[in-house]
Design a protein around this motif. Structure first.
Motif, PDB file in Angstrom:
ATOM      1  N   PHE A   8       0.910 -70.202   4.644  1.00 41.53           N
ATOM      2  CA  PHE A   8       1.051 -68.854   4.102  1.00 41.53           C
ATOM      3  C   PHE A   8       0.531 -68.846   2.677  1.00 41.53           C
ATOM      4  N   LEU A  11       3.576 -66.177  -1.940  1.00 49.08           N
ATOM      5  CA  LEU A  11       4.994 -66.357  -1.649  1.00 49.08           C
ATOM      6  C   LEU A  11       5.849 -65.268  -2.286  1.00 49.08           C
ATOM      7  N   GLY A  15       5.216 -63.083   2.347  1.00 50.48           N
ATOM      8  CA  GLY A  15       4.837 -64.468   2.609  1.00 50.48           C
ATOM      9  C   GLY A  15       6.026 -65.409   2.670  1.00 50.48           C
ATOM     10  N   SER A  18       8.258 -64.644   5.793  1.00 51.43           N
ATOM     11  CA  SER A  18       7.534 -65.088   6.989  1.00 51.43           C
ATOM     12  C   SER A  18       7.526 -66.613   7.097  1.00 51.43           C
ATOM     13  N   ALA A  19       7.276 -67.284   5.982  1.00 50.36           N
ATOM     14  CA  ALA A  19       7.260 -68.751   5.989  1.00 50.36           C
ATOM     15  C   ALA A  19       8.609 -69.317   6.409  1.00 50.36           C
ATOM     16  N   VAL A  29       5.663 -75.883   7.714  1.00 53.08           N
ATOM     17  CA  VAL A  29       5.049 -74.767   6.995  1.00 53.08           C
ATOM     18  C   VAL A  29       4.593 -75.209   5.614  1.00 53.08           C
ATOM     19  N   GLY A  31       3.392 -73.364   2.118  1.00 58.00           N
ATOM     20  CA  GLY A  31       3.292 -72.098   1.409  1.00 58.00           C
ATOM     21  C   GLY A  31       2.544 -72.307   0.109  1.00 58.00           C
ATOM     22  N   LEU A  65       9.390 -77.528   5.076  1.00 55.62           N
ATOM     23  CA  LEU A  65       8.675 -76.670   4.119  1.00 55.62           C
ATOM     24  C   LEU A  65       7.989 -77.482   3.035  1.00 55.62           C
TER      25      LEU A  65
END
Length: 76
Positions: A8, A11, A15, A18-19, A29, A31, A65
């Motif tokens: 993504f 942020l 963003g 969604s992430a 993910v 970001g 993440l």
């Protein structure tokens, strides 16, 4: 076959939410945001977005993440 990594860019509200939603489904993910201070805050658990349950969602998927700061592009 390895699991996909979903990225993504940006942020802010859309963003970041969604992430976190995608990470909560088990995906890894990445970001990216040009604002390094925003990325540091998010990585430290200080989310710039207020949504019910978002903090808990972030804590539950932190292992999937990765947030990356980047330089702002200069106009040509």
């Amino acid at each position: 076959m390895s699991a996909p990594v979903i990225g993504f860019a940006g942020l802010t509200h859309l963003g970041l939410v969604s992430a976190l939603a995608v990470a909560s489904k088990g995906f890894r993910v990445v970001g990216y945001d040009a604002d390094a201070a925003r990325v540091r805050d998010i990585a430290a658990g200080r989310l710039p977005v207020i949504e019910p349950g978002l903090d808990e969602l972030a804590r539950g998927c932190v292992a999937r993440l990765l947030f990356q700061p980047g330089r702002r592009s200069r106009r040509l």
